[in-house]
Design an enzyme around this catalytic site. Sequence first.
Site, mmCIF file in Angstrom:
data_model
loop_
_atom_site.group_PDB
_atom_site.id
_atom_site.type_symbol
_atom_site.label_atom_id
_atom_site.label_comp_id
_atom_site.label_asym_id
_atom_site.label_seq_id
_atom_site.Cartn_x
_atom_site.Cartn_y
_atom_site.Cartn_z
ATOM 1 C CE LYS A 144 -3.945 2.676 -0.750
ATOM 2 N NZ LYS A 144 -4.934 3.500 1.083
ATOM 3 C CG ASN A 187 -0.298 5.192 0.555
ATOM 4 O OD1 ASN A 187 -0.434 4.808 1.233
ATOM 5 N ND2 ASN A 187 -1.367 6.391 0.134
ATOM 6 C CG ASN A 222 -0.423 10.135 -0.873
ATOM 7 O OD1 ASN A 222 -0.866 8.659 -1.412
ATOM 8 N ND2 ASN A 222 -1.062 9.885 -0.403
HETATM 9 N N1 LIG Z 1 -9.986 8.111 3.559
HETATM 10 C C1 LIG Z 1 -9.498 7.695 2.525
HETATM 11 O O1 LIG Z 1 -9.899 7.314 1.563
HETATM 12 C C2 LIG Z 1 -8.539 6.993 3.964
HETATM 13 C C3 LIG Z 1 -7.833 6.980 3.772
HETATM 14 N N2 LIG Z 1 -6.749 5.858 4.400
HETATM 15 C C4 LIG Z 1 -6.341 6.418 5.557
HETATM 16 O O2 LIG Z 1 -6.962 6.286 7.007
HETATM 17 C C5 LIG Z 1 -6.443 7.092 7.674
HETATM 18 C C6 LIG Z 1 -7.642 7.984 8.293
HETATM 19 O O3 LIG Z 1 -7.760 8.842 7.373
HETATM 20 P P1 LIG Z 1 -9.052 9.258 6.901
HETATM 21 O O4 LIG Z 1 -10.389 8.753 7.687
HETATM 22 O O5 LIG Z 1 -8.962 9.777 5.726
HETATM 23 O O6 LIG Z 1 -8.618 10.800 8.109
HETATM 24 P P2 LIG Z 1 -9.919 11.568 8.550
HETATM 25 O O7 LIG Z 1 -9.039 13.072 8.859
HETATM 26 O O8 LIG Z 1 -11.451 11.820 7.748
HETATM 27 O O9 LIG Z 1 -10.125 11.480 9.943
HETATM 28 C C7 LIG Z 1 -9.709 11.070 11.121
HETATM 29 C C8 LIG Z 1 -10.584 11.918 12.457
HETATM 30 O O10 LIG Z 1 -9.518 12.116 13.612
HETATM 31 C C9 LIG Z 1 -10.123 13.333 14.293
HETATM 32 N N3 LIG Z 1 -9.272 13.891 14.990
HETATM 33 C C10 LIG Z 1 -8.149 14.229 14.767
HETATM 34 N N4 LIG Z 1 -7.436 14.112 16.127
HETATM 35 C C11 LIG Z 1 -8.247 14.284 17.279
HETATM 36 C C12 LIG Z 1 -8.610 13.719 18.605
HETATM 37 N N5 LIG Z 1 -7.634 14.410 19.150
HETATM 38 N N6 LIG Z 1 -9.566 13.324 19.046
HETATM 39 C C13 LIG Z 1 -10.449 13.229 18.525
HETATM 40 N N7 LIG Z 1 -10.561 13.578 17.157
HETATM 41 C C14 LIG Z 1 -9.337 13.629 16.171
HETATM 42 C C15 LIG Z 1 -10.342 14.183 13.087
HETATM 43 O O11 LIG Z 1 -10.867 16.070 13.388
HETATM 44 P P3 LIG Z 1 -10.154 17.284 12.153
HETATM 45 O O12 LIG Z 1 -10.970 16.803 11.466
HETATM 46 O O13 LIG Z 1 -11.112 17.680 13.791
HETATM 47 O O14 LIG Z 1 -9.061 17.163 12.175
HETATM 48 C C16 LIG Z 1 -10.881 12.964 11.622
HETATM 49 O O15 LIG Z 1 -12.676 13.436 12.208
HETATM 50 C C17 LIG Z 1 -4.875 7.897 7.126
HETATM 51 O O16 LIG Z 1 -4.128 7.358 8.077
HETATM 52 C C18 LIG Z 1 -5.118 7.608 6.046
HETATM 53 O O17 LIG Z 1 -4.215 8.117 5.309
HETATM 54 C C19 LIG Z 1 -5.530 4.633 4.040
HETATM 55 C C20 LIG Z 1 -7.041 5.197 2.623
HETATM 56 C C21 LIG Z 1 -7.873 5.676 2.229
HETATM 57 C C1 LIG Z 2 -4.904 7.373 -4.109
HETATM 58 C C2 LIG Z 2 -4.682 6.111 -2.856
HETATM 59 C C3 LIG Z 2 -4.659 4.940 -3.183
HETATM 60 C C4 LIG Z 2 -2.902 5.762 -2.977
HETATM 61 O O1 LIG Z 2 -1.838 6.128 -3.554
HETATM 62 C C5 LIG Z 2 -4.500 6.995 -1.520
HETATM 63 O O2 LIG Z 2 -4.352 5.333 -0.668
HETATM 64 C C6 LIG Z 2 -4.138 7.753 -1.241
HETATM 65 O O3 LIG Z 2 -4.545 8.767 -1.868
HETATM 66 O O4 LIG Z 2 -3.883 8.441 0.371
#
Ligand SMILES: NC(=O)C1=CN([C@@H]2O[C@H](COP(=O)(O)OP(=O)(O)OC[C@H]3O[C@@H](n4cnc5c(N)ncnc54)[C@H](OP(=O)(O)O)[C@@H]3O)[C@@H](O)[C@H]2O)C=CC1
Ligand SMILES: CC(C)(CO)C(=O)C(=O)O
Length: 339
Positions: A204, A208, A212
């Site tokens: 994965k 990234n 990215n």
């Molecule tokens: N979204 C996707 O499609 C993908 C995501 N990922 C990975 O998954 C992981 C999560 O990503 P994603 O879900 O997109 O991230 P988000 O930012 O959508 O989710 C994280 C959440 O945690 C909250 N948060 C941050 N700090 C705190 C805190 N101290 N207390 C409570 N809540 C908090 C954020 O709030 P706030 O917005 O206020 O900061 C946010 O709502 C990352 O590592 C990302 O790279 C991997 C593949 C795809």
């Molecule tokens: C685009 C993708 C699927 C791979 O680089 C991803 O994981 C991201 O946007 O963080």
Amino acid sequence: MKICIYGAGAIGGYLGVQLARAGADVSLVARGAHLAAMRERGLTLLAGEEKHTVHPRCTDNPAELGVQDYIIITLKAHSITGVIEKMQPLLGPHTRIVTAVNGIPYWYFYKHGGDYENSTLESIDPGGRQWREIGAERAIGCIVYPATEIEAPGVIRHVYGNNFPLGEPSGEITGDVQRLADLFVAASLKAPVLDRIRDEIWLKLWGNVCFNPISALTHATLDVICTDPATRALSRAIMVETQGIAETFGVKFRVDVERRIEGARKVGAHKTSMLQDLERGRPMEIDPLVTVVQEMGRLTGIATPALDSVLAMVTQRARIAGLYDGVSASTDPRALAVA
Ligand SMILES: NC(=O)C1=CN([C@@H]2O[C@H](COP(=O)(O)OP(=O)(O)OC[C@H]3O[C@@H](n4cnc5c(N)ncnc54)[C@H](OP(=O)(O)O)[C@@H]3O)[C@@H](O)[C@H]2O)C=CC1
Ligand SMILES: CC(C)(CO)C(=O)C(=O)O
């Protein structure tokens, strides 16, 4: 079985809806307008034509939730150190921590074997605090393949995928990891239990580490990066450097570079999460996805000139936008010495 999703944003919200629909005892830790909306109206998942709303416990104060069986961390990886103290009331002697984040997780060298056994990585876990205070021995690895977005506070849009491979750092198929996988499957998710979870982490991360930052620098979508000869070649160069580092740590890649790039091209006109973060003015996940690979290159003595250049530029781009305050190539003299 008590489950807490810590950082219930795009991915955690998706997991939260699916687990709650399957009847799991799930609590969500979130904050701000998203938390307020979930408390008021529940959490809604939009998936194609389907719409599901659930009403799990939601809080910004984990102490209200008590000791958990599983904590699924779905924060951006650079936020984990900042919540170590708040996470403590959730931790009991048997609590397992599931790192559902992109990049290299804090526990990477736990049960790894070899020269680096029990090493910590400064770029992702400064001072080794996650390792000590959350606990490497609690960790279960998880790769996040789906794509989701917070469409509005309290509303998650599912874009594609439902696969969350899981695995113990030791490679054992324990009762803990199997129970979690069974629950994910009951929640209409895929959750293969892998005996070599690190291979999948790098597969994965391979995407990234190059797509990215290149997308954040160029604003190009995945299809463009993978089709344009110059950005495709730059991606390939970073991937080859990354592969050399990973293989030094014993990782096996089950596809080659060209096939991995083709897979990303087929995703289409998708903006990577780093580009989305830049556009939305949110902190960029540079250290867990890019700087850490450079750090691991330094550990193994493998030069990473392509990665170093892209990292220096994306770090500067993020600094200028006020979206990065970590350790980076441009301030790390080791990086300058090799680059
Ligand atoms: N979204 C996707 O499609 C993908 C995501 N990922 C990975 O998954 C992981 C999560 O990503 P994603 O879900 O997109 O991230 P988000 O930012 O959508 O989710 C994280 C959440 O945690 C909250 N948060 C941050 N700090 C705190 C805190 N101290 N207390 C409570 N809540 C908090 C954020 O709030 P706030 O917005 O206020 O900061 C946010 O709502 C990352 O590592 C990302 O790279 C991997 C593949 C795809
Ligand atoms: C685009 C993708 C699927 C791979 O680089 C991803 O994981 C991201 O946007 O963080």
